[in-house]
Structures are given as C-alpha cells and as structure tokens.
Design an enzyme around this catalytic site. Structure first.
Site, PDB file in Angstrom:
ATOM      1  N   HIS A 183      -1.125   3.745   6.699  1.00  0.00           N
ATOM      2  CA  HIS A 183      -1.506   3.930   5.293  1.00  0.00           C
ATOM      3  C   HIS A 183      -2.899   3.363   5.002  1.00  0.00           C
ATOM      4  CE1 HIS A 183       0.310  -0.151   4.385  1.00  0.00           C
ATOM      5  NE2 HIS A 183      -0.640  -0.170   3.477  1.00  0.00           N
ATOM      6  N   ASP A 225       4.171   2.411  10.936  1.00  0.00           N
ATOM      7  CA  ASP A 225       2.974   2.415  10.085  1.00  0.00           C
ATOM      8  C   ASP A 225       1.745   1.854  10.826  1.00  0.00           C
ATOM      9  OD1 ASP A 225       1.217   2.490   7.982  1.00  0.00           O
ATOM     10  OD2 ASP A 225       2.568   1.543   6.538  1.00  0.00           O
ATOM     11  N   SER A 276      -1.908  -5.707   4.686  1.00  0.00           N
ATOM     12  CA  SER A 276      -1.567  -4.523   5.457  1.00  0.00           C
ATOM     13  C   SER A 276      -2.457  -4.436   6.674  1.00  0.00           C
ATOM     14  CB  SER A 276      -1.747  -3.271   4.616  1.00  0.00           C
ATOM     15  OG  SER A 276      -0.607  -3.032   3.872  1.00  0.00           O
TER      16      SER A 276
HETATM   17  N1  ARG Z   1       3.876  -0.783  -0.082  1.00  0.00           N
HETATM   18  C1  ARG Z   1       2.832  -0.784   0.918  1.00  0.00           C
HETATM   19  C2  ARG Z   1       1.538  -1.335   0.323  1.00  0.00           C
HETATM   20  O1  ARG Z   1       1.556  -1.887  -0.734  1.00  0.00           O
HETATM   21  C3  ARG Z   1       2.632   0.571   1.508  1.00  0.00           C
HETATM   22  C4  ARG Z   1       2.079   1.618   0.594  1.00  0.00           C
HETATM   23  C5  ARG Z   1       1.829   2.947   1.238  1.00  0.00           C
HETATM   24  N2  ARG Z   1       3.020   3.741   1.405  1.00  0.00           N
HETATM   25  C6  ARG Z   1       3.569   4.549   0.451  1.00  0.00           C
HETATM   26  N3  ARG Z   1       4.673   5.191   0.731  1.00  0.00           N
HETATM   27  N4  ARG Z   1       3.050   4.714  -0.744  1.00  0.00           N
HETATM   28  O2  ARG Z   1       0.418  -0.959   0.593  1.00  0.00           O
HETATM   29  N1  GLU Z   2       1.284  -2.529   1.787  1.00  0.00           N
HETATM   30  C1  GLU Z   2       0.547  -3.668   1.322  1.00  0.00           C
HETATM   31  C2  GLU Z   2      -0.958  -3.596   1.591  1.00  0.00           C
HETATM   32  O1  GLU Z   2      -1.556  -2.595   1.628  1.00  0.00           O
HETATM   33  C3  GLU Z   2       1.143  -4.879   1.916  1.00  0.00           C
HETATM   34  C4  GLU Z   2       2.378  -5.121   1.198  1.00  0.00           C
HETATM   35  C5  GLU Z   2       2.235  -6.335   0.305  1.00  0.00           C
HETATM   36  O2  GLU Z   2       2.530  -7.399   0.847  1.00  0.00           O
HETATM   37  O3  GLU Z   2       1.857  -6.193  -0.863  1.00  0.00           O
HETATM   38  O4  GLU Z   2      -1.641  -4.574   1.672  1.00  0.00           O
END
Ligand code: ARG
Ligand code: GLU
Length: 720
Positions: free
Chosen positions: A85, A221, A655
């Site tokens: 991502h 991921d 991330s």
């Molecule tokens: N929750 C993760 C973050 O905050 C992954 C976000 C990307 N994935 C998604 N299905 N939207 O970045």
């Molecule tokens: N998916 C999150 C990011 O892009 C990490 C998840 C979080 O700990 O907020 O940094």
C-alpha cells in the site's frame, strides 16, 4: 521460606510482565531510557548497534519512503522492502489495461527491467542532534507565544544552516514534548528509486477494506524497490548510468520464526500521537470531531457503494478513492470504541485529580500549574465549534471531487491576470492542466460527485452554527429553498468543469482573457467560497486558541514530568525515526474470544472459500497450497505463516517498518494495527494494542515460489 520466595518470584514475574511497554523512543537516547529494559526482555544487541554516529548501525538500513512510509534495505545492492500500500500509486502509475501490474503483479527479470519513478525519493538519517540549548537560547517565560515562535524559528534556521553548509544533506528540526526540547535530524535523499517487484493485489491487498485494520489478517502487504546511486555511490537524479546503491548496512533476514512472548522491536517513522492531552481534549475529539467526520464519510461511502455495487467500471474507478476515504473512517470508529472500552477519559480525570493534589502541596507548584486544567477546559470549550467547523470544511473540500479539481485552475487565473502575462508559463500550466484533467476524468463518475455535493453541503448547513457558515449557504437557502439536490443539479449542469469535452475545448482554445470563464464558473465559486470562508473566518480564530494550547501543553508536560519523576516519558510521534519494542502476543478482542498471534495460508484459503470478491486469489497460490510447496519458508509444523501480531507501539507512518527479533534480524514488515487497539494514538493499552506484520517468510515465499523471482532472495543475507 520457600513459599515466600516463590511468592516473590511470582510477584516479580507478574510485575515485569504487566509493565506497559508503550512508547516510541528516539534512537540516539536508547541508553538513557530503554536499552536496559529491552535487554531484560531478551534483546541481544547493544544500543550502539541500533544507532551510532561513529560506525554503521541498523539505522543506516532504515529509510523514509515516499514522504509518508518507512522502508528497509535488505541487500548490498540497494534492494528495499516496503508495503504494497506504500508502493501502490507507483505500481498504479506503471499499469495500463494491457499490463495491469496492480492486478497481475510485476517482477523485473533483471536490473535492466526495473522501472524508474521520477519524483519518488527515499531518505536516510545521517545523525540526530539535541539542539535544545541553541534553539531555546534567550527564550523567556513571559514572552508571548508569537515572540517565542519567531525567536525559535530564527535559532533553528541558523543551527540548520550551519549543520548542512557545504554538504548535500538536509536538516529538519522538530519540537519534542511540545517544545520543551528540540532535536535536529540530518538527512540524505536518494532520488533514483526503481520498482523491482510487487505481488498482485489479490496478495498485496488481500481482504481489501473488509480486512483493513483487522486481525486475523492474511495480507501479503509488501513491494520491492531498489535504490540507485551515481558511480561514487552518492545520491543522484535518475540516470541510465546510475548503479545499485551499496549501503553501509542492510538488514539480515531470519527464517527461524518466533514464538509467543518473543522479543521484537520496530524501527520506523510513526507520524503522530497525542498522549499528553487533557480529558477535555479527548472528550472533544471523541464526542464532537470524530463523530462529525465519521458521519460525513459514511454518507460519501454509502453513495460511492451504491454506484459501485452493480457497475464494474465504476467499481474500478472508485476503488482507490473508496479505500482512501474509508481508511481513517474505520480507524476513527475503532479509536472511539477503544477509548470507551479502556475508560480513557476516566483515567485521564483520575490522573488530573492526582496531579492537582500534588500541585496543592506547594505554593510554588500552584503558581506554575494551579490553573492549568481550568485554562484547558476554557480553551477547549471555546475552540470546539471551530474545530468542528474545520472538520466540516476539510471533509467537504476534500470529498467533493470537482471542488478539489477546480482548485487546480487557480494558478492559470493568476498567471493570466498578470499585467504582462508570460505566455511560456501559461502554456506550461495548460499542459499540466491537460494531464491533470485526463487523469481526473479517467476515474470520475459525475452522478456520484453530484450526490456527494448535495449531501455534504446539506450536512454542513444542518450541523454547523449559523455564524460559522459560509455566505454562499444563504444563497442556496434562498434561491433553492433549501433544496440541496436541486442546487447540486444546476451546479453541475452550469459548470464547464464537470464535462471532459468542455474542459478539453476550453484548454485547447485558451486565451488569457478567458480566465474570466474560470472565475465565473459556479464550481469555482463554490470552491473559493468554502476555502476562503475557512481561511478568513475559521482558521484565524482557531489558531489563536491553538497557540494558547501549545503553551499550556508545554507547561503541562513539564509539570507531569516533575509530578512523576520516575516515569519514562516518551515524546509523541512526529514523523521522526523511533524504536518501539514489545512481544509477540495475541489478545482478547471481546468476551470469550481469544486471538492467536499468527495466521497461516490455511486462513487465506478459508476466506477464499467464502466466495467474496475481496478474497479472490490466483490459481497459482492455490496450487502451491495444495502441493504444500513452501520450501524453506514453512513453520516447523509444516504450515505457511502469513502475518503475526506483537505489542509494539506503532502508528500511521510505521507502514513498511522493519520488525526485528532479539538479534536484530528481520522477521517481518509492519503494515497495520488491530482495530481494537487504534486508540493507542491517544492512549496505549498493553492488553489490547497490537501491530500487524507480514511475516518475512511469506514475503520470500511469494517472491521465490509464486513469482519465480528467487534471484532476489539470493541477493539477501539469510541467517540460519
Ligand atoms: N490501515 C493501513 C494504514 O493505515 C492500511 C491502509 C491501506 N489499505 C486499505 N485497504 N485501505 O495505512
Ligand atoms: N497502515 C498504516 C500506515 O500507513 C500503519 C497502521 C497504523 O499503525 O496506523 O502507516
């Protein structure tokens, strides 16, 4: 006696286990704060091996990726791992209908096939310096917040200039503990970063938004890049002549896995946390701000979904937008539930009571801290309507696609209105707008945007105090008798910006005097109306309060430190490099349910059998599963690990961060947190908060067995 001893041992064990390992620590201060604790938990490295300015250390293998994620080097030829991502938009930018790398994945067969990405940078940390004394020199207690700011900025500028003079480095200085301390970060940017590989989205984004923020998780991921340098191994703009970067250090990889309770640490760039807020601030956020933003986004998501449901083209066009809107939407709901579940507001109030009792013991304390909470309460009650208004304006401007699109035309107007317009610049701008428009309309479905416009403006009208509303609201109310659908209909009908053809014709036949057509356009007027109202009437008032809050927070943190002299206070995240540590560990999401710490390929198949679109996978993965063709990447019991959780305190920005074991060897890539633990941005809880990591063995298995890219695995250093 034996009984007493074993009783004591139990107490000691229990006490050391229940100590919250929360916190994100500045790598140059590990010895001062946590190195001993980390070693007691099992770490076999010294602080010096993690961060040093005298010799190469692990920090040399950690990078900021693309300005918002973390990444790590895993070979002596600049090979870099981050999340799928995080690489998403880069992968998308190379994708076409014929070569759809998002859907099918991409693997460069050799270095020649690696894809260049102008604009993508990775940044390595050279060193950290405590510059508190220099920055705060001459800062007096009775200075106004404005005077203080100006002086601090002046000092920062001069310290930074001095530090990077005659180097290719850049310096960034940030406040810590609300400006009680300042640290300067010296960075080096590498600008030639090429795409090496990415799994298909059915692996890299397996479970999509359904599984986002969730455990048990089965997402692979990750994506793979390579850093290039010039012939002297120094950073350079993209050039065919560049060569793979040979770093001072790269991460070594462990295939031995981990067990429950094992020590792990995460090295990366968490973006922002707010652990020192008073109860009144948490109340405002959870009762006013998050609910407003959640409500607005629920409306947007419902509208998108309605159109996406039965139309494959729209489904594709809006997939990324939907994911973008829903990510924070889902997180805020998790935070609100978590704050409630752990009684965070009550806990804050209790702390405040104890703090006040301590303050009351001495008149010198009373002078400094006696009125703190009253002042906080007062400012929060005053700022709440403005923060709420801010939420409405941000969500409206951000979520009405055409309103955002319209802002792109501002510069053209400005250039055209100059007394002596520069035709070359105008032509350049037109060319830029052509490209932007092409991208915009490729993924645009006007009826969605029209419905979103009506819904959001109506909400703004219904929920915002009258005197915080923009003037244009009154026009809508009068002219359209509060019929927002009717208004939106005419708006999109009358605006030339909503039509691909009209925008194209307009740009093709552009003359400077035509800037009037832009200014007269109703969507531009709406966009300006919203934006300017926020800028002129909301923002100035709330920033006045913000300055006051900054000063209160600074005093408050100082007070808390004096009140709890034995507590280790970690600075809130501010997108600087941090170390956080914890243990591999499951948790109890709800009554009578226990979550394990690891998922396996078995679970991918289980989800796939549900037949849901979010869980589709390629046949090749199914075949590998049937044959149990896992090579050296399997668990001891023969299963294939996919993801695991641990109690490391992470946040957005982490991330892509390396997750390391007690020897400092890479065991996975961090990519998410569990939903029940997202309140850790405001208050961490050791029994609920977990970071989610994709197991490095799954990453290597996918590269090697699924993508036949074993040459990449061969490049890495694998320790047995
Ligand atoms: N929750 C993760 C973050 O905050 C992954 C976000 C990307 N994935 C998604 N299905 N939207 O970045
Ligand atoms: N998916 C999150 C990011 O892009 C990490 C998840 C979080 O700990 O907020 O940094």
């Amino acid at each position: 006696m034996r009984r007493v001893v074993s009783f004591l041992i139990i107490i000691i064990l229990f006490a050391s286990q229940s100590i919250a390992k929360e916190g994100m620590w500045v790598p140059s201060l590990l010895n001062k704060f946590v190195a001993k604790d980390m070693r007691q938990m099992g770490m076999r490295l010294t602080a010096d091996e993690i961060y040093s300015i005298n010799h190469s250390s692990l920090k040399d293998a950690v990078a900021i990726f693309g300005g918002g994620c973390t990444a790590e080097l895993v070979s002596d030829q600049g090979l870099l791992l981050t999340n799928h991502h995080c690489g998403y938009s880069t992968i998308q930018s190379h994708s076409t209908v014929e070569n759809d790398y998002l859907t099918d994945g991409f693997w460069a067969g050799s270095k020649e096939e690696e894809l260049a990405n102008p604009g993508l940078e990775v940044t390595f940390l050279v060193r950290i310096e405590d510059v508190t004394d220099e920055v705060l020199k001459g800062v007096e207690k009775d200075m106004s917040e404005k005077e203080r700011k100006a002086l601090v900025k002046e000092h920062i500028d001069s310290v930074e200039n001095e530090a990077v003079k005659d180097t290719r480095y850049k310096a960034v200085t940030k406040p810590f503990y609300y400006g009680n301390e300042y640290y300067m970060f010296i960075y080096e940017d590498y600008k030639d970063v090429r795409l090496v590989g990415a799994p298909p989205s059915s692996i890299g984004k397996f479970g999509r938004d359904t599984d986002n923020w969730m455990w048990p998780r089965h997402t692979g991921d990750f994506s793979v890049f390579r850093v290039y340098a010039d012939e002297n191994n120094e950073p350079a703009e993209y050039s065919e002549d560049n060569v793979p970067y040979n770093p001072k250090q790269h991460m070594k990889i462990s295939l031995s896995g981990y067990e429950k309770g094992d020590f792990t640490f995460v090295f990366g760039y968490p973006g922002s946390t707010q652990q020192f807020l008073p109860a009144s601030a948490i109340k405002m956020k959870t009762e006013k701000i998050f609910p407003a933003r959640i409500d607005l986004r629920t409306q947007v998501l419902d509208i998108m979904e309605k159109y996406m449901e039965n139309n494959d083209k729209i489904k594709l066009q809006y997939a990324a937008k939907y994911a973008g809107v829903s990510n924070s939407w889902k997180k805020w709901q998790g935070i609100n539930l978590g704050i409630d579940r752990i009684n965070a507001i009550e806990k804050k109030k209790k702390l405040q009571q104890n703090f006040n009792d301590w303050v009351a013991q001495k008149s010198s304390r009373q002078q400094k801290y006696g009125s703190l909470y009253d002042e906080f309460d007062d400012i929060y009650s005053k700022i709440t309507p403005y923060r709420k208004a801010r939420a409405y304006f941000i969500e409206t401007i951000y979520n009405i696609e055409l309103v955002r699109f319209a802002r792109n035309f501002q510069k053209l107007v400005k250039l055209s209105k100059k007394e002596d317009p520069d035709q070359e610049k105008i032509d350049e701008e037109i060319e830029k707008l052509r490209k932007q428009s092409k991208n915009f309309f490729e993924d645009y479905h006007m009826p969605i945007d029209r419905e979103v416009t009506a819904a959001l403006l109506k909400s703004l009208y219904q929920h915002l105090e009258f005197d915080l509303q923009p003037d244009l609201m009154q026009e809508i109310i009068k002219e359209y008798e509060s019929d927002f659908e009717e208004y939106a209909h005419e708006l999109f009908e009358d605006s030339f910006l909503s039509s691909r053809q009209e925008v194209k014709d307009f740009l093709d036949g552009y003359k400077t005097r035509k800037h009037r057509k832009i200014e007269k356009d109703p969507v531009v007027k709406l966009s300006n109306g919203l934006y300017e109202h926020y800028r002129d009437n909301i923002s100035p008032v709330s920033s006045q309060y913000d300055r006051k809050l900054d000063s209160l927070q600074r005093i408050y943190v100082r007070g808390l430190k004096a009140f709890q002299p034995d507590k280790r206070f970690y600075p809130d995240a501010n997108f600087t490099l941090r170390v956080t540590y914890g243990q591999v560990k499951g948790y109890e999401p709800k009554d009578a349910v226990d979550y394990e710490y690891q998922t396996t390929l078995e679970g991918v198949m289980e989800k796939n059998r549900k037949g849901k679109r979010d869980y589709r996978i390629k046949d090749k993965l199914k075949d590998l599963y049937k044959e149990k063709n896992y090579g050296k990447y399997a668990n001891e019991d023969g299963s294939m690990p996919v993801c695991f959780i641990a109690s490391n305190h992470t946040s957005g920005g982490n991330s892509g961060s390396p997750v390391l074991n007690a020897n400092g060897h890479l065991i996975g890539i961090n990519f998410d947190r569990n939903w029940e633990g997202t309140m850790s941005d405001l208050m961490y809880n050791p029994s609920l908060c977990r970071n989610i990591t994709v197991d490095i063995r799954y990453v290597l298995f996918i590269m090697d067995k699924f993508a036949d890219a074993d040459h990449l695995v061969d490049e890495m250093t694998i320790v047995e």
